[in-house]
Design a protein around this motif. Structure first.
Motif, short mmCIF file in Angstrom:
data_model
loop_
_atom_site.label_atom_id
_atom_site.label_comp_id
_atom_site.label_asym_id
_atom_site.label_seq_id
_atom_site.Cartn_x
_atom_site.Cartn_y
_atom_site.Cartn_z
N ARG A 8 9.53 -10.24 12.42
CA ARG A 8 10.44 -9.65 13.38
C ARG A 8 11.59 -9.01 12.60
O ARG A 8 11.85 -9.39 11.46
N ALA A 9 12.26 -8.05 13.19
CA ALA A 9 13.31 -7.34 12.48
C ALA A 9 14.68 -7.89 12.87
O ALA A 9 14.97 -8.03 14.05
N THR A 10 15.49 -8.20 11.89
CA THR A 10 16.84 -8.69 12.15
C THR A 10 17.78 -8.01 11.18
O THR A 10 17.51 -8.00 9.98
N PRO A 11 18.90 -7.43 11.65
CA PRO A 11 19.81 -6.82 10.70
C PRO A 11 20.42 -7.87 9.78
O PRO A 11 20.92 -8.88 10.27
N PRO A 12 20.32 -7.69 8.44
CA PRO A 12 20.89 -8.69 7.54
C PRO A 12 22.41 -8.61 7.56
O PRO A 12 22.97 -7.54 7.75
N PRO A 13 23.11 -9.74 7.34
CA PRO A 13 24.56 -9.67 7.21
C PRO A 13 24.92 -9.09 5.86
O PRO A 13 24.08 -9.05 4.96
N LEU A 48 18.21 -13.63 3.34
CA LEU A 48 16.87 -13.70 2.75
C LEU A 48 15.85 -13.02 3.63
O LEU A 48 14.92 -12.38 3.14
N LEU A 49 16.05 -13.10 4.95
CA LEU A 49 15.16 -12.39 5.86
C LEU A 49 15.28 -10.88 5.64
O LEU A 49 14.28 -10.16 5.61
N GLY A 50 16.50 -10.42 5.45
CA GLY A 50 16.71 -8.99 5.19
C GLY A 50 15.96 -8.54 3.95
O GLY A 50 15.34 -7.47 3.94
N LEU A 51 16.00 -9.35 2.90
CA LEU A 51 15.28 -9.01 1.66
C LEU A 51 13.78 -8.96 1.92
O LEU A 51 13.09 -7.99 1.54
N LEU A 52 13.26 -9.96 2.62
CA LEU A 52 11.81 -10.00 2.88
C LEU A 52 11.38 -8.82 3.75
O LEU A 52 10.28 -8.28 3.59
N GLU A 53 12.23 -8.42 4.69
CA GLU A 53 11.87 -7.31 5.58
C GLU A 53 11.90 -5.97 4.86
O GLU A 53 11.21 -5.04 5.26
N ARG A 54 12.69 -5.88 3.79
CA ARG A 54 12.84 -4.58 3.11
C ARG A 54 11.77 -4.34 2.06
O ARG A 54 11.56 -3.20 1.66
N VAL A 55 11.10 -5.40 1.56
CA VAL A 55 10.11 -5.15 0.50
C VAL A 55 8.82 -4.60 1.11
O VAL A 55 8.57 -4.72 2.30
N THR A 56 8.01 -4.00 0.25
CA THR A 56 6.77 -3.38 0.73
C THR A 56 5.79 -4.44 1.23
O THR A 56 5.87 -5.62 0.86
N GLY A 67 -0.37 -10.03 4.44
CA GLY A 67 0.59 -8.99 4.80
C GLY A 67 1.30 -9.32 6.10
O GLY A 67 2.25 -8.64 6.48
N GLY A 68 0.85 -10.38 6.80
CA GLY A 68 1.40 -10.69 8.12
C GLY A 68 2.17 -11.99 8.17
O GLY A 68 2.10 -12.73 9.16
N ALA A 69 2.92 -12.29 7.10
CA ALA A 69 3.67 -13.55 7.08
C ALA A 69 4.75 -13.57 8.16
O ALA A 69 5.30 -12.53 8.53
N ASN A 70 5.06 -14.75 8.67
CA ASN A 70 6.18 -14.92 9.59
C ASN A 70 7.45 -14.95 8.75
O ASN A 70 7.81 -15.97 8.15
N LEU A 71 8.10 -13.80 8.67
CA LEU A 71 9.21 -13.66 7.73
C LEU A 71 10.41 -14.51 8.12
O LEU A 71 11.13 -15.03 7.27
N ALA A 72 10.66 -14.66 9.43
CA ALA A 72 11.79 -15.47 9.87
C ALA A 72 11.58 -16.93 9.46
O ALA A 72 12.51 -17.60 8.96
N ALA A 73 10.35 -17.42 9.64
CA ALA A 73 10.06 -18.80 9.24
C ALA A 73 10.16 -18.95 7.73
O ALA A 73 10.67 -19.94 7.21
N ALA A 74 9.68 -17.93 7.01
CA ALA A 74 9.73 -17.98 5.54
C ALA A 74 11.18 -17.99 5.06
O ALA A 74 11.54 -18.75 4.15
N HIS A 104 15.38 -13.17 -5.12
CA HIS A 104 15.50 -14.59 -4.73
C HIS A 104 14.41 -15.37 -5.45
O HIS A 104 13.29 -14.90 -5.63
N GLY A 105 14.76 -16.58 -5.85
CA GLY A 105 13.77 -17.48 -6.42
C GLY A 105 13.99 -18.88 -5.89
O GLY A 105 15.11 -19.25 -5.53
N MET A 106 12.92 -19.63 -5.81
CA MET A 106 13.08 -21.01 -5.34
C MET A 106 12.09 -21.93 -6.01
O MET A 106 11.08 -21.50 -6.57
N CYS A 107 12.42 -23.20 -5.93
CA CYS A 107 11.68 -24.26 -6.58
C CYS A 107 11.64 -25.39 -5.56
O CYS A 107 12.70 -25.92 -5.21
N VAL A 108 10.48 -25.71 -5.04
CA VAL A 108 10.41 -26.71 -3.97
C VAL A 108 9.49 -27.86 -4.38
O VAL A 108 8.54 -27.66 -5.15
N PRO A 109 9.77 -29.07 -3.88
CA PRO A 109 8.96 -30.22 -4.27
C PRO A 109 7.48 -30.00 -3.95
O PRO A 109 7.14 -29.49 -2.89
#
Ligand code: COA
Length: 198
Positions: A8-13, A48-56, A67-74, A104-109
């Motif tokens: 879904r599209a959300t304007p990033p802050p 982070l949603l704004g970044l995910l929405e802007r990449v190809t 190609g169809g990830a739930n970007l808001a959940a991600a 962005h980078g992350m490291c999760v258990p």
């Protein structure tokens, strides 16, 4: 790292909003450009949603294996800072004026003593060393958090990610299953990491 469907599209802050938390650190890329790194905070989900929405779409495929990830959940997952399952590390790269999120980078258990790393770098900023700086930062953070091993799930055609991991100097063992390359990297004692240029 996989995620489910429906963007879904959300304007990033503006990235300049004060997120709280520790102040950013400054790093210089090989081309001389300065960037800032700071820890992810719980309020970063819209950024982070704004970044995910802007990449190809292809960058999202390489990141989420669809190609169809739930970007808001991600993005909500990326902004999690609780240590419920073990230490979670998140870092954002910003332009020198703090006005633009570049990566962005992350490291999760991911099991006892193990954390999984994942990244995304903004289109137009690939192959300038940002991913390398993010990874070096996460390696240091993972060691400090007590992790003994990092893992990464990488699509076989993701040459930049594979090169980035190899160039880090960490030992790697890799297996492939269901079309995904699983890379394991034991975190030995700290050594000079490529990209750790502060
Ligand atoms: C994978 C990804 C995060 C890498 O980020 P990046 O900022 O482009 O990575 P880097 O620039 O640090 O390194 C990648 C390669 O770019 C090249 N590179 C880096 N700096 C460079 C420079 N100054 N000049 C020319 N090439 C350069 C190198 O070939 C490097 O490989 P090397 O380590 O063998 O030298 C990025 O391509 C991306 O966001 N991809 C889409 C999402 C994704 O794949 N995520 C990973 C899934 S977990």
């Amino acid at each position: 790292m996989k995620a489910a469907a429906v963007p879904r599209a959300t304007p990033p802050p503006p990235a300049t909003d004060d997120p709280g938390g520790p102040p950013p650190s400054c790093h210089t890329l090989p081309d001389g450009q300065a960037i800032l790194l700071r820890d992810v905070t719980p309020g970063d989900a819209p950024l982070l949603l704004g970044l995910l929405e802007r990449v190809t779409g292809d960058a999202r495929r390489l990141r989420f294996f669809t190609g169809g990830a739930n970007l808001a959940a991600a993005a909500a997952l990326e902004a999690r800072c609780d240590d419920t399952d073990g230490p979670r590390l998140g870092v954002v790269a910003l332009s020198a004026d703090g006005g633009e999120v570049l990566g962005h980078g992350m490291c999760v258990p991911a099991g006892a003593g193990t954390a999984e790393v994942a990244f995304e770098v903004a289109d137009g900023y690939h192959r300038r060393g940002i991913g390398t700086v993010l990874f070096a930062h996460l390696v240091g953070g993972a060691r400090a958090a007590g992790y003994a091993e990092l893992v990464a799930e990488v699509l076989p055609d993701n040459r930049d990610m594979r090169d980035l991991l190899t160039a880090s100097g960490l030992a790697q063992t890799a297996t492939t299953s269901e079309g995904i390359r699983h890379v394991r990297m034991p975190l030995g004692p700290a050594a000079p990491e490529r990209g750790a240029r502060a």
